[in-house]
Design a protein around this motif. Structure first.
Motif, PDB file in Angstrom:
ATOM      1  N   ASP A  28       0.859  -1.183   0.000  1.00  0.00           N
ATOM      2  CA  ASP A  28       0.000   0.000   0.000  1.00  0.00           C
ATOM      3  C   ASP A  28       0.896   1.234   0.000  1.00  0.00           C
ATOM      4  O   ASP A  28       2.130   1.124   0.039  1.00  0.00           O
ATOM      5  CB  ASP A  28      -0.966  -0.001   1.189  1.00  0.00           C
ATOM      6  CG  ASP A  28      -0.279   0.040   2.552  1.00  0.00           C
ATOM      7  OD1 ASP A  28       0.959   0.224   2.615  1.00  0.00           O
ATOM      8  OD2 ASP A  28      -0.969  -0.114   3.569  1.00  0.00           O
ATOM      9  N   THR A  45       5.254  -3.811  -6.850  1.00  0.00           N
ATOM     10  CA  THR A  45       4.018  -4.194  -6.181  1.00  0.00           C
ATOM     11  C   THR A  45       4.009  -5.692  -5.927  1.00  0.00           C
ATOM     12  O   THR A  45       4.812  -6.448  -6.475  1.00  0.00           O
ATOM     13  CB  THR A  45       2.781  -3.806  -7.002  1.00  0.00           C
ATOM     14  OG1 THR A  45       2.717  -4.613  -8.186  1.00  0.00           O
ATOM     15  CG2 THR A  45       2.822  -2.339  -7.388  1.00  0.00           C
ATOM     16  N   TYR A  50      -1.283  -6.991  -1.925  1.00  0.00           N
ATOM     17  CA  TYR A  50      -2.403  -6.103  -2.198  1.00  0.00           C
ATOM     18  C   TYR A  50      -3.729  -6.835  -2.034  1.00  0.00           C
ATOM     19  O   TYR A  50      -4.681  -6.309  -1.435  1.00  0.00           O
ATOM     20  CB  TYR A  50      -2.293  -5.524  -3.609  1.00  0.00           C
ATOM     21  CG  TYR A  50      -3.524  -4.756  -4.023  1.00  0.00           C
ATOM     22  CD1 TYR A  50      -3.920  -3.622  -3.319  1.00  0.00           C
ATOM     23  CD2 TYR A  50      -4.315  -5.184  -5.080  1.00  0.00           C
ATOM     24  CE1 TYR A  50      -5.057  -2.924  -3.672  1.00  0.00           C
ATOM     25  CE2 TYR A  50      -5.458  -4.486  -5.443  1.00  0.00           C
ATOM     26  CZ  TYR A  50      -5.828  -3.362  -4.735  1.00  0.00           C
ATOM     27  OH  TYR A  50      -6.967  -2.679  -5.082  1.00  0.00           O
ATOM     28  N   LYS A  54      -7.170  -6.243   0.624  1.00  0.00           N
ATOM     29  CA  LYS A  54      -8.558  -6.103   0.177  1.00  0.00           C
ATOM     30  C   LYS A  54      -9.421  -7.282   0.632  1.00  0.00           C
ATOM     31  O   LYS A  54     -10.541  -7.449   0.139  1.00  0.00           O
ATOM     32  CB  LYS A  54      -8.603  -5.999  -1.356  1.00  0.00           C
ATOM     33  CG  LYS A  54      -7.763  -4.878  -1.941  1.00  0.00           C
ATOM     34  CD  LYS A  54      -8.289  -3.511  -1.581  1.00  0.00           C
ATOM     35  CE  LYS A  54      -9.548  -3.176  -2.362  1.00  0.00           C
ATOM     36  NZ  LYS A  54      -9.983  -1.789  -2.111  1.00  0.00           N
ATOM     37  N   HIS A  69      -4.686   0.656  -7.731  1.00  0.00           N
ATOM     38  CA  HIS A  69      -3.585   0.417  -6.796  1.00  0.00           C
ATOM     39  C   HIS A  69      -2.265   0.895  -7.400  1.00  0.00           C
ATOM     40  O   HIS A  69      -1.449   1.532  -6.709  1.00  0.00           O
ATOM     41  CB  HIS A  69      -3.542  -1.082  -6.487  1.00  0.00           C
ATOM     42  CG  HIS A  69      -2.389  -1.504  -5.631  1.00  0.00           C
ATOM     43  ND1 HIS A  69      -2.145  -0.985  -4.386  1.00  0.00           N
ATOM     44  CD2 HIS A  69      -1.414  -2.431  -5.858  1.00  0.00           C
ATOM     45  CE1 HIS A  69      -1.077  -1.574  -3.858  1.00  0.00           C
ATOM     46  NE2 HIS A  69      -0.616  -2.440  -4.737  1.00  0.00           N
ATOM     47  N   ASP A  72      -1.987   4.605  -7.202  1.00  0.00           N
ATOM     48  CA  ASP A  72      -1.735   5.029  -5.828  1.00  0.00           C
ATOM     49  C   ASP A  72      -0.261   4.875  -5.470  1.00  0.00           C
ATOM     50  O   ASP A  72       0.353   5.785  -4.891  1.00  0.00           O
ATOM     51  CB  ASP A  72      -2.609   4.203  -4.877  1.00  0.00           C
ATOM     52  CG  ASP A  72      -2.663   4.775  -3.476  1.00  0.00           C
ATOM     53  OD1 ASP A  72      -2.528   6.006  -3.324  1.00  0.00           O
ATOM     54  OD2 ASP A  72      -2.851   3.987  -2.522  1.00  0.00           O
TER      55      ASP A  72
END
Length: 276
Positions: A28, A45, A50, A54, A69, A72
């Motif tokens: 995140d 990532t 991730y 969620k 994502h 971000d």
């Protein structure tokens, strides 16, 4: 300093030219900012990290969720971000191309495409189909400036088919199809790592280390590896700490907070480090 997307991509490509760098995997924006504060040169990532954030299992989030994502994380720091883009969110080459185009538009500096079908049996796409998917990804990148780094992944060892000969065959084919960097997550032995590095030379190789290992970063550099990522390992470590603390609460005590970071430390981090 605020880097442009083009500058981030140029920095990222330069990291692959020589030496070996650590590519840690935040899940995140907060974890990305913290890793940036430690001096890492790039981030990647993690699809699993991730997904867990969620409340989903790995490979069970939508393309739209992943694209949001990526935006971000790209905005969170000045570091280049490599996207774990799973299998391109499409079985056919045209859909992969469309997905890659959308991913490139988020500003990521690199992205990886897996050759796993995502089926429960762990099957891989036939080699000709997998190659067509890499070529489609390459084409989509080239049509959008060409500076996003493409990583081709052979998922054999992750899907219960640890055939090193097939891995080498696939990675060579992906390199020939336009992948800039090659990756076979799950290989662990010196012989396998050396074989992969040799098979695709001079193109760079990523190695995953997601558990205690006999190798250091320097050891892997000596084997010719150019970058080392950790997948969901940092997210799993964070979950382990939170789970221990929560389990102590469930037992009626507060011992799990003994090693907690201070709120003041976190507030300072996110005040000082997050780009405007």
């Amino acid at each position: 300093m605020t880097r442009s997307i083009a500058e981030k991509r140029a920095v990222f490509r330069g990291l692959h030219d020589h030496g070996c760098f650590m590519l840690p995997n935040p899940w995140d924006a907060g974890s990305a900012v913290y890793l940036a504060s430690l001096g890492f040169k790039a981030l990647a990532t993690t699809s699993s990290g991730y997904a867990w954030s969620k409340a989903r299992a790995d490979n069970h989030v939508t393309r739209d969720d992943v694209l949001a994502h990526l935006r971000d994380l790209v905005a969170a720091t000045d570091l280049p971000v490599n996207a774990d883009f799973e299998n391109g969110f499409g079985a056919d080459a045209d859909t992969v191309a469309e997905s890659v185009r959308l991913a490139a538009e988020t500003g990521v500096a690199g992205l990886s495409i897996e050759d796993s079908t995502g089926a429960a049996d762990g099957s891989l796409f036939p080699l000709d189909v997998a190659v067509a998917r890499i070529k489609a990804a390459r084409r989509a990148i080239d049509e959008n400036g060409g500076d996003t780094l493409l990583v081709g992944r052979a998922e054999n060892f992750f899907t219960g088919k640890p055939d090193i000969d097939d891995v080498l065959l696939r990675l060579r084919a992906y390199a020939d199809a336009g992948a800039d960097c090659l990756y076979a997550p799950g290989i662990k032995t010196r012989a396998h790592i050396e074989a992969v590095v040799k098979a695709v030379a001079p193109k760079p190789v990523n190695v995953l280390v997601s558990a205690p290992s006999e190798f250091t970063l320097q050891d892997l550099a000596a084997l010719g590896v150019r970058r080392v990522s950790v997948g969901g390992a940092l997210a799993r470590a964070a979950w382990a700490g939170a789970m221990r603390a929560a389990e102590s609460l469930a037992q009626g005590n507060f011992d799990g907070f003994a090693d907690a970071a201070s709120g003041a430390q976190l507030n300072k981090l996110f005040t000082d480090q997050r780009p405007e």
